[in-house]
Design a protein around this motif. Structure first.
Motif, short mmCIF file in Angstrom:
data_model
loop_
_atom_site.label_atom_id
_atom_site.label_comp_id
_atom_site.label_asym_id
_atom_site.label_seq_id
_atom_site.Cartn_x
_atom_site.Cartn_y
_atom_site.Cartn_z
N ILE A 23 -0.03 2.32 -7.66
CA ILE A 23 1.05 1.38 -7.95
C ILE A 23 1.93 1.81 -9.13
O ILE A 23 3.15 1.65 -9.06
N GLN A 26 4.42 3.92 -7.64
CA GLN A 26 5.34 3.14 -6.81
C GLN A 26 6.37 2.42 -7.69
O GLN A 26 7.56 2.35 -7.34
N ILE A 49 5.28 -2.20 -2.36
CA ILE A 49 4.50 -2.82 -3.43
C ILE A 49 3.99 -4.18 -2.97
O ILE A 49 2.83 -4.54 -3.22
#
Length: 113
Positions: A23, A26, A49
């Motif tokens: 993440i 991301q 996400i």
């Protein structure tokens, strides 16, 4: 999440570790798209996400990503950019909660590391 993983601790650790590693990348990609003014790519990234956070039960992070998607669909680039701070904040909170839960589960299992 644990119910979906049939209470498999090893699988949960694998999923959580992957999520916590991925993440931030991301979010950084999302930031890059926003800085470049690429709304379509930013919205795809927000969608990614949103899905990842839903998979691990990160509802507040998921909600922040949904808000970003909605602002993007409305064509409000400034609102989209403002949601980035929410996404970062919610990810930080989720990361802390996941780390605390992992530590608690290790402690309960008698493995403090």
């Amino acid at each position: 999440m644990m119910a979906r993983l049939m209470d498999d601790d090893d699988l949960a650790h694998t999923v959580i570790d992957g999520f916590l590693e991925d993440i931030p990348k991301q979010i950084e990609a999302l930031r890059s798209y926003l800085e470049a003014g690429d709304m379509a790519a930013a919205l795809r990234q927000a969608h990614t996400i949103k899905g990842a956070s839903a998979n691990v039960g990160g509802e507040a992070l998921r909600a922040a990503a949904i808000e970003m998607e909605n602002a993007g669909r409305a064509g409000d680039l400034e609102a989209v950019k403002a949601r980035l701070l929410d996404i970062e904040s919610q990810f930080g909170r989720l990361r802390e909660a996941m780390n605390a839960l992992a530590a608690e589960r290790r402690e309960m299992a008698g493995n403090p590391t």
